[in-house]
Scaffold this motif. Structure first.
Motif, PDB file in Angstrom:
ATOM      1  N   SER A  40     -17.063   4.651 -12.446  1.00 45.41           N
ATOM      2  CA  SER A  40     -17.135   4.089 -11.093  1.00 45.41           C
ATOM      3  C   SER A  40     -15.890   3.289 -10.745  1.00 45.41           C
ATOM      4  O   SER A  40     -15.613   3.047  -9.587  1.00 45.41           O
ATOM      5  CB  SER A  40     -18.381   3.220 -10.935  1.00 45.41           C
ATOM      6  N   GLN A  41     -15.104   2.882 -11.746  1.00 49.01           N
ATOM      7  CA  GLN A  41     -13.884   2.141 -11.465  1.00 49.01           C
ATOM      8  C   GLN A  41     -12.846   3.006 -10.770  1.00 49.01           C
ATOM      9  O   GLN A  41     -11.941   2.505 -10.145  1.00 49.01           O
ATOM     10  CB  GLN A  41     -13.283   1.593 -12.764  1.00 49.01           C
ATOM     11  N   LYS A  42     -12.965   4.324 -10.870  1.00 46.05           N
ATOM     12  CA  LYS A  42     -11.997   5.215 -10.243  1.00 46.05           C
ATOM     13  C   LYS A  42     -12.207   5.266  -8.743  1.00 46.05           C
ATOM     14  O   LYS A  42     -11.315   5.647  -8.015  1.00 46.05           O
ATOM     15  CB  LYS A  42     -12.131   6.617 -10.831  1.00 46.05           C
ATOM     16  N   GLU A  43     -13.409   4.929  -8.284  1.00 48.50           N
ATOM     17  CA  GLU A  43     -13.712   4.995  -6.868  1.00 48.50           C
ATOM     18  C   GLU A  43     -13.138   3.772  -6.158  1.00 48.50           C
ATOM     19  O   GLU A  43     -13.346   2.652  -6.589  1.00 48.50           O
ATOM     20  CB  GLU A  43     -15.231   5.008  -6.643  1.00 48.50           C
ATOM     21  N   PRO A  44     -12.407   3.976  -5.044  1.00 55.00           N
ATOM     22  CA  PRO A  44     -11.933   2.814  -4.314  1.00 55.00           C
ATOM     23  C   PRO A  44     -13.106   2.112  -3.653  1.00 55.00           C
ATOM     24  O   PRO A  44     -14.091   2.737  -3.275  1.00 55.00           O
ATOM     25  CB  PRO A  44     -10.978   3.410  -3.273  1.00 55.00           C
ATOM     26  N   VAL A  45     -13.016   0.825  -3.525  1.00 53.66           N
ATOM     27  CA  VAL A  45     -14.069   0.056  -2.882  1.00 53.66           C
ATOM     28  C   VAL A  45     -13.900   0.204  -1.389  1.00 53.66           C
ATOM     29  O   VAL A  45     -12.848  -0.112  -0.834  1.00 53.66           O
ATOM     30  CB  VAL A  45     -13.996  -1.424  -3.304  1.00 53.66           C
ATOM     31  N   LEU A  53      -9.381 -10.078   3.334  1.00 57.90           N
ATOM     32  CA  LEU A  53      -9.290 -10.426   1.919  1.00 57.90           C
ATOM     33  C   LEU A  53      -8.360  -9.481   1.196  1.00 57.90           C
ATOM     34  O   LEU A  53      -7.561  -9.895   0.363  1.00 57.90           O
ATOM     35  CB  LEU A  53     -10.674 -10.396   1.265  1.00 57.90           C
ATOM     36  N   GLY A  54      -8.452  -8.193   1.494  1.00 59.70           N
ATOM     37  CA  GLY A  54      -7.589  -7.206   0.861  1.00 59.70           C
ATOM     38  C   GLY A  54      -6.125  -7.445   1.198  1.00 59.70           C
ATOM     39  O   GLY A  54      -5.260  -7.378   0.328  1.00 59.70           O
ATOM     40  N   SER A  55      -5.819  -7.758   2.445  1.00 59.47           N
ATOM     41  CA  SER A  55      -4.423  -7.976   2.814  1.00 59.47           C
ATOM     42  C   SER A  55      -3.878  -9.249   2.181  1.00 59.47           C
ATOM     43  O   SER A  55      -2.727  -9.308   1.793  1.00 59.47           O
ATOM     44  CB  SER A  55      -4.269  -8.018   4.342  1.00 59.47           C
ATOM     45  N   ARG A  56      -4.713 -10.278   2.047  1.00 60.03           N
ATOM     46  CA  ARG A  56      -4.249 -11.506   1.397  1.00 60.03           C
ATOM     47  C   ARG A  56      -3.988 -11.282  -0.082  1.00 60.03           C
ATOM     48  O   ARG A  56      -3.066 -11.852  -0.648  1.00 60.03           O
ATOM     49  CB  ARG A  56      -5.259 -12.640   1.586  1.00 60.03           C
ATOM     50  N   THR A  57      -4.789 -10.426  -0.728  1.00 61.64           N
ATOM     51  CA  THR A  57      -4.567 -10.140  -2.143  1.00 61.64           C
ATOM     52  C   THR A  57      -3.242  -9.423  -2.328  1.00 61.64           C
ATOM     53  O   THR A  57      -2.521  -9.689  -3.263  1.00 61.64           O
ATOM     54  CB  THR A  57      -5.717  -9.281  -2.711  1.00 61.64           C
ATOM     55  N   GLU A  58      -2.922  -8.510  -1.424  1.00 59.30           N
ATOM     56  CA  GLU A  58      -1.644  -7.803  -1.517  1.00 59.30           C
ATOM     57  C   GLU A  58      -0.488  -8.784  -1.432  1.00 59.30           C
ATOM     58  O   GLU A  58       0.498  -8.653  -2.133  1.00 59.30           O
ATOM     59  CB  GLU A  58      -1.531  -6.770  -0.388  1.00 59.30           C
ATOM     60  N   GLN A  59      -0.597  -9.777  -0.539  1.00 57.41           N
ATOM     61  CA  GLN A  59       0.476 -10.753  -0.385  1.00 57.41           C
ATOM     62  C   GLN A  59       0.569 -11.647  -1.619  1.00 57.41           C
ATOM     63  O   GLN A  59       1.647 -12.024  -2.029  1.00 57.41           O
ATOM     64  CB  GLN A  59       0.229 -11.623   0.845  1.00 57.41           C
ATOM     65  N   ARG A  60      -0.555 -11.988  -2.209  1.00 57.09           N
ATOM     66  CA  ARG A  60      -0.593 -12.940  -3.303  1.00 57.09           C
ATOM     67  C   ARG A  60      -0.220 -12.330  -4.637  1.00 57.09           C
ATOM     68  O   ARG A  60       0.365 -12.964  -5.484  1.00 57.09           O
ATOM     69  CB  ARG A  60      -2.005 -13.538  -3.383  1.00 57.09           C
ATOM     70  N   ASN A 187      -4.418  -2.157  -4.958  1.00 58.44           N
ATOM     71  CA  ASN A 187      -3.226  -2.821  -4.429  1.00 58.44           C
ATOM     72  C   ASN A 187      -1.953  -2.200  -4.979  1.00 58.44           C
ATOM     73  O   ASN A 187      -0.964  -2.058  -4.262  1.00 58.44           O
ATOM     74  CB  ASN A 187      -3.259  -4.323  -4.730  1.00 58.44           C
ATOM     75  N   ALA A 188      -1.949  -1.817  -6.251  1.00 57.80           N
ATOM     76  CA  ALA A 188      -0.780  -1.174  -6.846  1.00 57.80           C
ATOM     77  C   ALA A 188      -0.514   0.167  -6.166  1.00 57.80           C
ATOM     78  O   ALA A 188       0.633   0.500  -5.866  1.00 57.80           O
ATOM     79  CB  ALA A 188      -0.981  -0.982  -8.346  1.00 57.80           C
ATOM     80  N   SER A 189      -1.576   0.918  -5.904  1.00 63.75           N
ATOM     81  CA  SER A 189      -1.427   2.206  -5.217  1.00 63.75           C
ATOM     82  C   SER A 189      -0.883   2.011  -3.813  1.00 63.75           C
ATOM     83  O   SER A 189       0.005   2.735  -3.370  1.00 63.75           O
ATOM     84  CB  SER A 189      -2.765   2.938  -5.141  1.00 63.75           C
ATOM     85  N   ASN A 191       0.897  -0.544  -2.720  1.00 61.20           N
ATOM     86  CA  ASN A 191       2.284  -1.002  -2.801  1.00 61.20           C
ATOM     87  C   ASN A 191       3.226   0.159  -3.097  1.00 61.20           C
ATOM     88  O   ASN A 191       4.307   0.251  -2.522  1.00 61.20           O
ATOM     89  CB  ASN A 191       2.427  -2.098  -3.854  1.00 61.20           C
ATOM     90  N   ASN A 192       2.821   1.049  -4.001  1.00 58.84           N
ATOM     91  CA  ASN A 192       3.643   2.228  -4.314  1.00 58.84           C
ATOM     92  C   ASN A 192       3.782   3.139  -3.120  1.00 58.84           C
ATOM     93  O   ASN A 192       4.838   3.691  -2.859  1.00 58.84           O
ATOM     94  CB  ASN A 192       3.068   2.997  -5.506  1.00 58.84           C
ATOM     95  N   GLN A 193       2.695   3.293  -2.370  1.00 64.55           N
ATOM     96  CA  GLN A 193       2.720   4.147  -1.180  1.00 64.55           C
ATOM     97  C   GLN A 193       3.631   3.523  -0.121  1.00 64.55           C
ATOM     98  O   GLN A 193       4.394   4.230   0.531  1.00 64.55           O
ATOM     99  CB  GLN A 193       1.302   4.319  -0.641  1.00 64.55           C
ATOM    100  N   ASN A 194       3.568   2.200   0.034  1.00 58.78           N
ATOM    101  CA  ASN A 194       4.431   1.528   1.016  1.00 58.78           C
ATOM    102  C   ASN A 194       5.897   1.680   0.634  1.00 58.78           C
ATOM    103  O   ASN A 194       6.747   1.865   1.510  1.00 58.78           O
ATOM    104  CB  ASN A 194       4.071   0.039   1.106  1.00 58.78           C
ATOM    105  N   LYS A 195       6.227   1.602  -0.675  1.00 60.48           N
ATOM    106  CA  LYS A 195       7.614   1.775  -1.115  1.00 60.48           C
ATOM    107  C   LYS A 195       8.108   3.198  -0.844  1.00 60.48           C
ATOM    108  O   LYS A 195       9.248   3.409  -0.481  1.00 60.48           O
ATOM    109  CB  LYS A 195       7.741   1.454  -2.607  1.00 60.48           C
ATOM    110  N   THR A 196       7.214   4.175  -1.042  1.00 61.53           N
ATOM    111  CA  THR A 196       7.566   5.568  -0.823  1.00 61.53           C
ATOM    112  C   THR A 196       7.826   5.842   0.663  1.00 61.53           C
ATOM    113  O   THR A 196       8.714   6.596   1.020  1.00 61.53           O
ATOM    114  CB  THR A 196       6.444   6.495  -1.314  1.00 61.53           C
ATOM    115  N   ASN A 197       7.047   5.189   1.533  1.00 59.58           N
ATOM    116  CA  ASN A 197       7.167   5.400   2.971  1.00 59.58           C
ATOM    117  C   ASN A 197       8.395   4.726   3.577  1.00 59.58           C
ATOM    118  O   ASN A 197       8.761   5.019   4.695  1.00 59.58           O
ATOM    119  CB  ASN A 197       5.912   4.905   3.694  1.00 59.58           C
ATOM    120  N   LYS A 198       9.013   3.792   2.852  1.00 61.18           N
ATOM    121  CA  LYS A 198      10.172   3.068   3.393  1.00 61.18           C
ATOM    122  C   LYS A 198      11.425   3.902   3.309  1.00 61.18           C
ATOM    123  O   LYS A 198      11.642   4.728   2.542  1.00 61.18           O
ATOM    124  CB  LYS A 198      10.381   1.741   2.667  1.00 61.18           C
TER     125      LYS A 198
END
Length: 198
Positions: A40-45, A53-60, A187-189, A191-198
């Motif tokens: 079940s850990q493979k499934e995104p929440v 909350l999700g966006s704040r975690t990405e920043q933190r 969040n890692a996924s 962040n990686n996707q955002n880097k790829t899109n830049k």
């Protein structure tokens, strides 16, 4: 940002994820519970990416094992410590510190002592609660690290092996560690996707 905001943020995030976990994955009591919990850990929440909350975690940054343990104090802090909790806390401490032994005076030692004491007591009011053990867990660990899926697997396995019904508890130690691992992975996924899109 003051020192209390990250801790409160992490606790709110874990609380939300544990509530979602409890709603979608009721307590399991089969021998395959460990495999199901890990799978079940493979499934995104659902919905976490769009929540504040999700966006704040990405920043933190990533949630650490100590922070996930502290979040458990909020979600299950009222529950008396038992042997499965102590085993899960020990597995988490070992993964956070990289040591194979329990840190004297640490979180795992306190949890083991509380579980042993609680097993002798009849009244829940007299028993040591999870919140008493896990409050300030980050500061009690000699070192800490971000929660990974492998950490979650180890903690889930420890909690399952030491529970008489072979199950984990919603909002418990394993659930909080697993929720933090999923959030870190998401969040890692992102962040990686955002880097790829830049």
């Amino acid at each position: 940002m003051n020192q209390e905001q990250p801790s409160k943020h992490v606790q709110d995030t874990i609380k939300e994820l544990n509530a979602q976990e409890a709603a979608t994955h009721p307590q399991t009591s089969s021998p395959n519970a460990h495999s199901k919990a890990v799978a079940s850990q493979k499934e995104p929440v659902g919905g976490i990416e769009s929540s504040p909350l999700g966006s704040r975690t990405e920043q933190r940054g990533e949630i650490t094992i100590g922070e996930a343990l502290e979040a458990t104090a909020l979600t299950a802090g009222h529950r008396p410590v038992d042997y499965s909790d102590a085993a899960a806390i020990q597995a988490a401490e070992v993964r956070a510190t990289g040591r194979t032994n329990i840190v004297p005076g640490g979180v795992a030692a306190a949890a083991q002592s509380a579980a042993t004491r609680n097993a002798r007591l009849r009244s829940d009011e007299e028993k040591t609660k999870l919140g008493e053990i896990l409050l300030g867990a980050s500061s009690k660990l000699p070192s800490d690290k971000a929660v990974t899926r492998r950490d979650a697997e180890g903690v889930i396995g420890a909690e399952l092996r030491n529970d008489p019904n072979l199950c984990t508890r919603p909002g418990g130690v394993a659930a909080s560690i697993a929720a933090a691992a999923r959030l870190n992975q998401s969040n890692a996924s992102n962040n990686n996707q955002n880097k790829t899109n830049k």
